[in-house]
Motif scaffolding. Structure first.
Motif, PDB file in Angstrom:
ATOM      1  N   VAL A   1       0.878  -1.182  -0.097  1.00 55.96           N
ATOM      2  CA  VAL A   1      -0.092   0.015   0.022  1.00 55.96           C
ATOM      3  C   VAL A   1       0.762   1.393   0.162  1.00 55.96           C
ATOM      4  O   VAL A   1       0.442   2.170  -0.869  1.00 55.96           O
ATOM      5  N   PHE A   2       1.920   1.224   0.829  1.00 57.67           N
ATOM      6  CA  PHE A   2       2.801   2.363   0.675  1.00 57.67           C
ATOM      7  C   PHE A   2       3.518   2.495  -0.696  1.00 57.67           C
ATOM      8  O   PHE A   2       3.654   3.498  -1.145  1.00 57.67           O
ATOM      9  N   ARG A   3       3.781   1.406  -1.375  1.00 60.35           N
ATOM     10  CA  ARG A   3       4.532   1.584  -2.780  1.00 60.35           C
ATOM     11  C   ARG A   3       3.134   2.102  -3.596  1.00 60.35           C
ATOM     12  O   ARG A   3       3.649   2.997  -4.578  1.00 60.35           O
ATOM     13  N   TRP A   4       2.037   1.958  -3.496  1.00 61.54           N
ATOM     14  CA  TRP A   4       1.010   2.220  -4.272  1.00 61.54           C
ATOM     15  C   TRP A   4       0.700   3.733  -4.039  1.00 61.54           C
ATOM     16  O   TRP A   4       0.641   4.712  -4.758  1.00 61.54           O
ATOM     17  N   PHE A   5       0.882   4.039  -2.615  1.00 58.89           N
ATOM     18  CA  PHE A   5       0.792   5.521  -2.345  1.00 58.89           C
ATOM     19  C   PHE A   5       1.814   6.383  -2.916  1.00 58.89           C
ATOM     20  O   PHE A   5       1.755   7.370  -3.694  1.00 58.89           O
TER      21      PHE A   5
END
Length: 266
Positions: free
Chosen positions: A251-255
């Motif tokens: 999710v952090f990579r997506w963000f």
């Protein structure tokens, strides 16, 4: 053209705006201790998990929204808690209000989660995370609603999403957003019973994922907390810990990808 001293009403309005909208972001050291800040600035992540009676957060940023998360977790009494800290470094700075609006719209675009991948520790490979992800009208009406940008960050917002992943299948989740002048808290809670390989894993409301993003001078502080009151069957708790941590990273990579692209327009 009229000139002269501003009226008391105008001065009061300006004072109110100044009080609500920060002129600059706070330093990272105001949110996390110096040792954690140093790790994050180096581009490293911090991750920890706790279970049973010891299940709790320990890396909560110093912020009222984070304090609320701590209070809620104490009341919920989860069996598993996994938290992670990251820092997305800004390529350049803009007005804090503009930066917050950009971040909010990234977090609100749940359709862009579809197709992201995470590292599967059990399979030792990257695996599809969300096969499907979109907003729906309501828990009763699953008609699809497209992502939409907002022009102003609201104090709070709630909507329902349909999300299907390869581990837990398809589920309805409620997304609750709460905001502050320098941050956004996103909380996801399952509305349907969740299964892991046909084994009941979490009752409705028992699995929560919270993401708190805080604007700082150095970048966007990203605190992810996953928690569950889960059915304890052999091997499931350990898999939950690994899964929660690796999914937080995804999710952090997506963000990061989406906020980096959005930042180009600032």
């Amino acid at each position: 053209m009229r000139t002269g001293t501003p009226s008391p009403a105008a001065l009061a309005a300006l004072a109110l705006i100044a009080a609500v909208l920060p002129l600059a972001a706070d330093p990272l050291a105001a949110r996390v201790p110096a040792d954690r800040a140093a790790v994050l600035i180096r581009g490293e992540e911090l991750r920890r998990s706790s279970t049973g009676r010891e299940a709790a957060v320990a890396w909560s940023p110093s912020h009222p929204l984070a304090a609320g998360v701590q209070s809620d977790l104490r009341a919920e009494g989860p069996d598993v808690v996994v938290e992670a800290l990251y820092l997305w470094k800004k390529p350049r700075s803009a007005a804090p209000a503009t930066e917050l609006l950009t971040v909010y719209n990234v977090l609100r675009a749940v359709g862009t989660l579809q197709g992201i991948e995470y590292w599967s520790a059990s399979r030792n490979t990257m695996r599809l995370f969300y096969e499907e992800s979109w907003r729906v009208v309501s828990p009763e009406d699953r008609a699809r609603v497209p992502d939409q940008r907002v022009a102003v960050v609201p104090p709070a917002e709630t909507f329902t999403v349909w999300q299907k992943d390869l581990s837990f299948g398809g589920n309805l989740n409620r997304l609750d957003y709460r905001t502050a002048p320098d941050g956004v808290l996103l909380e996801s809670v399952n509305l349907t019973r969740m299964y892991y390989k046909f084994v009941p894993m979490a009752a409705p409301g028992a699995l929560k994922v919270r993401v708190l993003v805080l604007n700082t001078d150095e970048g966007i502080l990203f605190w992810a907390v996953s928690s569950a009151r889960a059915a304890v069957v052999p091997g499931v708790r350990g898999k939950l810990e690994d899964s929660f941590g690796n999914r937080a990273e995804a999710v952090f990579r997506w963000f990061s990808r989406n906020v980096e692209e959005a930042w180009k327009g600032l």
